[in-house]
Structures are given as C-alpha cells and as structure tokens.
Design a protein around this motif. Structure first.
Motif, mmCIF file in Angstrom:
data_model
loop_
_atom_site.group_PDB
_atom_site.id
_atom_site.type_symbol
_atom_site.label_atom_id
_atom_site.label_comp_id
_atom_site.label_asym_id
_atom_site.label_seq_id
_atom_site.Cartn_x
_atom_site.Cartn_y
_atom_site.Cartn_z
ATOM 1 N N LEU A 52 0.838 -1.188 0.000
ATOM 2 C CA LEU A 52 0.000 0.000 0.000
ATOM 3 C C LEU A 52 0.880 1.247 0.000
ATOM 4 C CD1 LEU A 52 -2.866 1.256 0.387
ATOM 5 C CD2 LEU A 52 -2.518 1.030 2.846
ATOM 6 N N ASP A 53 0.730 2.053 -1.040
ATOM 7 C CA ASP A 53 1.496 3.293 -1.155
ATOM 8 C C ASP A 53 0.501 4.425 -0.866
ATOM 9 O OD1 ASP A 53 3.335 5.209 -1.727
ATOM 10 O OD2 ASP A 53 3.654 4.634 -3.826
ATOM 11 N N ILE A 54 0.870 5.326 0.027
ATOM 12 C CA ILE A 54 -0.070 6.389 0.383
ATOM 13 C C ILE A 54 0.528 7.753 0.064
ATOM 14 C CG2 ILE A 54 -1.459 7.419 2.232
ATOM 15 C CD1 ILE A 54 -1.219 4.736 3.722
ATOM 16 N N GLY A 55 -0.255 8.584 -0.605
ATOM 17 C CA GLY A 55 0.156 9.961 -0.870
ATOM 18 C C GLY A 55 -0.681 10.880 0.007
ATOM 19 N N TYR A 56 -0.011 11.747 0.761
ATOM 20 C CA TYR A 56 -0.753 12.625 1.657
ATOM 21 C C TYR A 56 -0.885 14.032 1.063
ATOM 22 C CZ TYR A 56 -0.020 8.926 5.041
ATOM 23 O OH TYR A 56 -0.032 7.714 5.683
ATOM 24 N N VAL A 57 -2.117 14.491 0.962
ATOM 25 C CA VAL A 57 -2.353 15.856 0.475
ATOM 26 C C VAL A 57 -1.624 16.846 1.389
ATOM 27 C CG1 VAL A 57 -4.124 17.630 0.127
ATOM 28 C CG2 VAL A 57 -4.530 15.298 -0.662
ATOM 29 N N GLN A 58 -1.581 16.513 2.687
ATOM 30 C CA GLN A 58 -0.905 17.397 3.644
ATOM 31 C C GLN A 58 0.570 17.608 3.243
ATOM 32 O OE1 GLN A 58 -2.556 18.995 6.311
ATOM 33 N NE2 GLN A 58 -0.650 20.175 6.217
ATOM 34 N N ASP A 59 1.203 16.560 2.724
ATOM 35 C CA ASP A 59 2.600 16.682 2.285
ATOM 36 C C ASP A 59 2.724 17.694 1.148
ATOM 37 O OD1 ASP A 59 3.303 14.840 4.139
ATOM 38 O OD2 ASP A 59 3.643 13.188 2.727
ATOM 39 N N SER A 60 1.777 17.638 0.212
ATOM 40 C CA SER A 60 1.807 18.591 -0.910
ATOM 41 C C SER A 60 1.612 20.007 -0.393
ATOM 42 C CB SER A 60 0.717 18.260 -1.925
ATOM 43 O OG SER A 60 0.854 16.948 -2.401
ATOM 44 N N ILE A 61 0.709 20.141 0.600
ATOM 45 C CA ILE A 61 0.464 21.473 1.185
ATOM 46 C C ILE A 61 1.740 21.966 1.875
ATOM 47 C CG2 ILE A 61 -0.835 22.739 2.966
ATOM 48 C CD1 ILE A 61 -3.252 20.894 2.258
ATOM 49 N N ASN A 62 2.381 21.068 2.615
ATOM 50 C CA ASN A 62 3.619 21.449 3.303
ATOM 51 C C ASN A 62 4.722 21.840 2.322
ATOM 52 O OD1 ASN A 62 2.232 20.782 5.600
ATOM 53 N ND2 ASN A 62 3.330 18.850 5.958
ATOM 54 N N ARG A 63 4.763 21.118 1.199
ATOM 55 C CA ARG A 63 5.774 21.425 0.183
ATOM 56 C C ARG A 63 5.448 22.717 -0.552
ATOM 57 N NH1 ARG A 63 6.131 15.829 -0.990
ATOM 58 N NH2 ARG A 63 4.295 15.980 -2.306
ATOM 59 N N GLY A 64 4.184 23.123 -0.474
ATOM 60 C CA GLY A 64 3.759 24.325 -1.178
ATOM 61 C C GLY A 64 3.300 24.062 -2.600
ATOM 62 N N THR A 65 3.190 22.789 -2.982
ATOM 63 C CA THR A 65 2.708 22.488 -4.342
ATOM 64 C C THR A 65 1.181 22.513 -4.396
ATOM 65 O OG1 THR A 65 2.999 20.154 -3.770
ATOM 66 C CG2 THR A 65 4.685 21.166 -5.160
ATOM 67 N N ALA A 66 0.560 22.430 -3.220
ATOM 68 C CA ALA A 66 -0.900 22.549 -3.152
ATOM 69 C C ALA A 66 -1.227 23.603 -2.084
ATOM 70 C CB ALA A 66 -1.530 21.219 -2.775
ATOM 71 N N VAL A 67 -2.292 24.348 -2.319
ATOM 72 C CA VAL A 67 -2.668 25.400 -1.371
ATOM 73 C C VAL A 67 -4.064 25.118 -0.824
ATOM 74 C CG1 VAL A 67 -3.060 27.870 -1.059
ATOM 75 C CG2 VAL A 67 -1.264 27.086 -2.615
#
Lengths: 300, 421
Positions: A86-101
C-alpha cells in the motif's frame, strides 16, 4: 452445460483480460485506490486475474487527511488481506511542500488538491500506468474514455485526440514520460457493480450501510460531525439514520437518509432511485447526492 | 428497473449509424428514456438546455452529445458508449457519427458489436450513407442489422413509404454478408415502435425495436468449434503454497477446452494435454469464449506471451504473409512499403506492407485499382509480411483471431485496423 455467459460473467472476464493485458504492456502499474466500492471491486478483480500469484502491483491511496476513519481502517485491512503493498500519498505533504494550497473558508475541501498529490505520487513512484475504477456511465465526457487512456507527460487527457480502440487489441505504446490510465470496469454501470459485489460476496466499509450518525443538514447536504467541519451560526448536529452512497472527504460527502442495512436493501434502493428519479421531480436531497456521486467519482 | 433475475441477464453490444439528421441521438435518448435508464439530474439538465435552445419537445438528443464541441455543432465526433438494461438484457451501445470522414469511428464502434442499427429517414429513403454504414457493418462481421425507418410521423405513418424503402434495402443487401436483417418503422421523436408499439401504424405487426434487441439470438455468433487460446501471461506464484505452479492466463477466443484435451502450442508445435482449467480457485469442467481462465498443462513446456494453445486436431493457419482488408485510421497517410508494428491477439511483430491490391469505394463497393495513396478512412485490400509467423483464422471464421491493428512506431498511434481474409 449451456455455453452462455451472463452479462456479469462477461464483464468480469473483460476486466480480468484488461488487467492481464496492462500488466504485460506496462512496466510499473498501480491501482488507484479511493476506498470506495468501485476500487474495492477493482482489487477483487485483480486478485482473480492473477491467482494463485498475488496481485503484481501496489495500491495507491491519496489521503486527503479528511477521510472517514472507517475508510482508512478498511483500506489497511484490505491491503493486509490481499497481501498487497500500500502506497499512500498525503495531500498534507503537498500542502507542506507548497505544491498545493489549502482552500480558504470555513470548511476547506481538499477534493481538488487530490489530483496534485496524485500526479506527484505517480511521478515519484515512476508508475507508468494507473488502474482506475472509472465507468463510462458516470457522466457524458467519460462516455468517450478508452480502456487504455493515454496521458501526456503532464498527466493530461486529450479527449479529442484519443487512439481508436478496436476489438480487444489495446495499444499501450508510449514515449518517455507519458503514461496511461487503465479502466478495467469501463463497461460496467453502477447497478452492475452492486450486483457483482453481491454475487462475489465482496466486503464493503460499514458506512455504505445504514447506521446512526451525528450529522448537520446544510442546504440539503447531510454532513457528518467531524473535526474538519465547523458549524455555521444556528446549525446543530443531530443523530440520524443514514448511509453513504459514495465515500470521500468528510467535509463534502453527503449522506442520505436510509434504513438500508443489508446489501439487498442497498441494491433495492439503488434500483428504486433510478425509477422514482425519472420524470417526476425527486426531492432535492436525493438529486444532490446523485450530483455529488459523479463529482466525486470524476476525480479518478 | 427490476432487480430480480438480474444475475442471469444477457449482454448485447450494438452500434448505431445514421447520417447527421437521421435522429440517431434522439433514438438513443428515447431508448434510455423509455427504459428508465436516466437519472433525475441528467433529465433536469436536458430540460433546461432544451428550453434554452427553444426546442418544442424535450430534446432527447442532448442526453448523448458529450463533448462541448459536439453540443455546439449538434454532431457526434467520436465513439461514445452508452448503457441501458431491461430485465432480459444489458445493452452496450457504441454510438458513432455518420459523416464520411468518420468511417474510422464507425469501424471502431462496429468492431465490438453483435448488431447494427441502421437509420433511414423515411422522407429521403436510402442514401449513399445507408450503403456505407451497411457495408461497414458487413465488413466488420456483424451478423444482425436492424433497419429503422425513422421519422414515420413526417410521412403520415405511410405503409407504402416503409415498404418501398424496405424493398430497396433488401435488393441492396444481396451484396452484403449479413444473414439476419430486420425492418421497423419508427418515430424516435414521438416514441412509436421504439419501446412501445405505435398507435399510428396498426398495419405494422412486427416487434418494436426494444423487443427486437431483447430477442435477437446471438449465441450462435460465438465460435464454439475452433478452439483458440492466446496466452496473455504466465502465472508463476513461486510461493510457499504454490511452489511449482505454472499456469497460462488468457481468454478463450473460440471453441471449447476441457481438461484432458490434447493441445498443441504454437509456434513450437509441441503437443501436450490440459491438466486443469481454473477461474481463481474454481476448477472448471470446460472453458469457452469469452471466458478469462488460467490453464495448466501435463508437461512442462516453455510457453510465453504471444504463444497460442489450440486443439491438436484443429489448427489455425500459420504464416508470415497475410492478406487482409484494412481500414486506415490515421491523419498521416500509409507509407508505401512502410514498416509498422502489428498487434494480433497477444502477439506483436514488426511487419511491412508488401502490396496494396485495391481500394474499395465504400459507397458502391466498387474496386479501385491502380496508383493511389492510402489515407484516413480508406478501406483497402493489402498483403502484409510479418517478421515472425502469425497464427490466425480468417476474420469471417473468428473475429478475434482474424483481426489485427497496425501501430506507427514513431508516433505510437494506432494507424490501421485489419480483417484477415
């Protein structure tokens, strides 16, 4: 013995064929696992396609951080049961990276942010094909989707420039950086999925079935009490008997009033919704939920 | 929709063809509407659009026009798939546009269909496009055609108009290879003879369109004689539970296989017997088309993807040269003597176009010989030479082992579809 397959047997055979074909044609496929009934059905079909070998690719789940706890519990249990990575992608990680707002406002939805995290994860995992539970009956634009759907290096779909797909010959050739989405249950309708779940006795998360939950009715959408939801002035939570038709973020997924607590009752409800919703105007809540359905599923 | 008996339903795939104003989208909309296959929100959306456009009736065509450009121009420009079901059958519609420049879409839609609906405008009778659509259906091996003479309301539901069109179609259809042809006078707009029998055409005593679609016998269209099993994948779990399991996964594409059957592996020609046939854990007594199964063999033979298991007493042709009818699908013209990649069952090989014999004028089926280029929507007879032997049947005998596609190795696009003669 009659040499005739029922429509469900034919659809199953087609989906298994697609899984086997894709695994041979791509180097590193993955199943996009949303936690909903369509992706649970996909995992079941993948299991059947490769048995007694285990499913030869991982599951990828994009976790918005706003999921129902029941969904996550079910996901982890399912991965264990099928012995699949199981591979999990966290939206929170994208937010932290600044790629998602994060959306502004009272109840920010992370629904649209999922696609950003998804594309990042596909790139990171070097996945060149992603299986999705998309069905052509979901909405008009999807009616033209191919089984093997080509994506350019930006992960974009060009509906006006699709490869013709004839017989059961699938062309998965691609240039460096390009990828495919593969839809094994393209030809299934919502009813087919439900009936197949029944035929195969596939386990589903409990929230698909009627239960008591604390909810607020906001403009016809029944939202669950959760840490991600803030009440507006004058609103309050009430205990109601409800169930979910689709699973998504707790911030936007509306429940429906229902006492369908068994699979048979749910199927009856799905069938009846079709009939009463035709012609005469069904109540807004029902139709709101139906709209929501499609929006949610459109994400994959 | 009734849910009892749903598990035993049958599946029928059909394609619809018609020219721009034949009312094809209206017909599909009508089938979906009258079989209650439309959701409330879809209905509301088209009610609104109909009003906005100033349509007099609920515009059912709007249900199926998917892409924005199509809605604006009012034409369908790609193959779209639709679904509806009755208690008897589930239906998959390949909805294809009728313009001449969309021959490739019609070919695509017809490739997976058991049946084709051909629409004729009762006011105009048979036109060039009627012949074209019928020819394509026949070429693609469709065994059932339902000719719907539409817009009967605009010819006062006249029996004479219908009979005249029927007679000229029967005459024309002698050139086709379609054994089963039905004729139905309909009005898609008003709903006559689509789902419900017409009150305005008491002279017509045949089935409605839906009854016809529900009852057409398609079981005999499957090939149960010539056993073919293209290997898609070798299944080797190498697990503690199954340390030595070696199974061959694929779909039966003709005939019937049973444990104990003597089979030959192509291309090696080695024979052995079937040990067992599995669907997941279940051991089957037999497997037939189109079942996806996993087969184990008595002997340990080297078999890989692209190989084919066949019954030893009934083998396909094995050759590097194949003659076929080819539909060119791509904007880029065929390169004379060009090299392409071909895909045939689970097999893949480089190939070269050895000869182009003639082009077919699809309006009258005349052969055009001499020098010509092969461009998009052309149908030509060619000879291909493949870099390795192919195991095939004629398309007429078996649609799956008789079809192939060509891929341009530079663009990776699917450029042509071929039917082996």
């Amino acid at each position: 013995m009659s040499h005739k397959l029922s429509h469900l047997e034919q659809l199953e055979s087609e989906a298994i064929f697609i899984f086997r074909e894709a695994v041979e044609q791509f180097e590193n496929p993955v199943i996009l696992f949303s936690g909903g009934k369509d992706s649970i059905t996909l995992v079941h079909l993948a299991h059947k396609a490769f048995f007694p070998a285990k499913i030869p690719f991982p599951l990828l789940h994009i976790d918005t951080g706003h999921n129902f706890p029941e969904t996550l519990e079910f996901r982890d249990e399912l991965a264990k049961r099928y012995n699949v990575k199981l591979d999990i992608g966290y939206v929170q990680d994208s937010i932290n990276r600044g790629t998602a707002v994060e959306e502004k406002g009272l109840n920010p939805s992370r629904n649209t942010l999922q696609s950003i995290t998804l594309l990042e994860k596909l790139e990171e995992g070097k996945y060149d094909a992603a299986f999705g539970g998309g069905r052509r009956d979901e909405e008009k634009a999807r009616a033209k989707e191919r089984f093997f759907s080509h994506r350019d290096e930006f992960g974009q779909w060009d509906p006006k420039n699709q490869r013709p797909e004839l017989w059961n010959l699938f062309n998965g050739k691609k240039a460096q950086g390009e990828s495919f989405r593969v839809f094994p249950i393209s030809n299934w309708t919502e009813m087919d999925v439900w009936q197949y779940i029944k035929k195969e006795n596939i386990a589903l998360p409990s929230i698909y079935f009627s239960h008591e939950r604390s909810i607020v009715n906001r403009g016809g959408v029944l939202l669950a009490e959760s840490p991600y939801n803030t009440l507006l002035p004058g609103e309050k939570y009430e205990k109601q008997i409800i169930r979910y038709r689709t699973l998504g973020c707790m911030t936007i997924t509306g429940a429906i009033y229902s006492d369908a607590d068994t699979l048979d009752k749910v199927i009856e409800e799905v069938a009846a919704a079709r009939e009463t919703e035709r012609g005469n105007r069904a109540d807004d809540k029902r139709s709101e939920a139906a709209m929501e359905d499609r929006k949610k599923q459109g994400y994959f | 929709m009734e849910t009892n008996g749903y598990l035993d339903m049958d599946l029928l795939r059909f394609t619809t063809a018609g020219s721009v104003d034949d009312g094809k989208s209206t017909l599909i909309g009508r089938l979906m509407y009258d079989t209650k296959s439309i959701f409330e929100d879809q209905l509301q959306a088209i009610e609104k659009s109909s009003e906005k456009r100033g349509d007099e009736n609920l515009n059912l065509a709007l249900l199926t026009d998917g892409l924005k450009a199509e809605r604006e121009q009012g034409i369908t420009i790609d193959v779209a798939y639709r679904y509806f079901a009755t208690p008897k059958r589930k239906f998959i519609i390949a909805d294809t546009p009728g313009h001449i420049q969309y021959t490739r879409n019609m070919v695509t839609g017809a490739s997976t269909a058991n049946l084709a609906i051909i629409l004729i405008d009762a006011r105009n009778g048979m036109i060039e496009q009627t012949c074209r659509h019928s020819f394509i259906a026949s070429l693609l091996g469709i065994k059932h055609i339902v000719v719907c003479v539409n817009k009967m309301d605009l010819v006062n539901f006249s029996e004479e108009s219908f009979e005249k069109i029927k007679a000229s179609y029967i005459d024309f259809s002698k050139t086709l290879n379609v054994p089963d042809i039905h004729f139905i006078p309909i009005s898609a707009l008003k709903g006559d003879n689509v789902v419900d029998a017409s009150k305005s055409m008491s002279w017509y005593t045949g089935s409605t369109l839906l009854q016809t679609l529900e009852n057409v016998q398609i079981i005999s269209d499957f090939n149960f004689t010539d056993a073919r099993f293209p290997v898609q994948r070798v299944i080797r779990p190498q697990s503690d539970l199954y340390p030595d399991f070696r199974g061959f996964a694929g779909r039966v594409e003709g005939g019937i296989f049973r444990p104990g059957d003597e089979v030959t592996v192509l291309p090696s020609g080695i024979s052995t017997k079937i040990k067992a046939i599995y669907q997941e854990k279940v051991e089957l007594k037999e497997a037939f088309s189109p079942m996806s199964v996993c087969i184990t063999l008595e002997n340990n033979i080297d078999i890989s993807r692209g190989d084919m298991l066949v019954k030893s007493d009934n083998q396909p042709k094995v050759d590097q040269e194949v003659e076929l009818m080819l539909c060119w699908l791509n904007d880029k013209k065929m390169t004379p003597k060009g090299k392409y990649l071909l895909k045939h069952t689970s097999n893949e090989a480089k190939c070269v176009v050895k000869e182009v014999a003639y082009k077919v004028d699809i309006n009258n089926l005349n052969k055009i010989e001499g020098d010509f280029e092969v461009s998009k929507n052309d149908i030509v007879k060619i000879t291909l030479k493949s870099a390795k032997p192919l195991f095939f049947d004629s398309y007429k005998k078996n649609r799956t082992t008789g079809c192939l596609i060509l891929i341009d190795e530079f663009s990776n696009e699917t450029v042509a579809a071929g039917m082996i003669l």
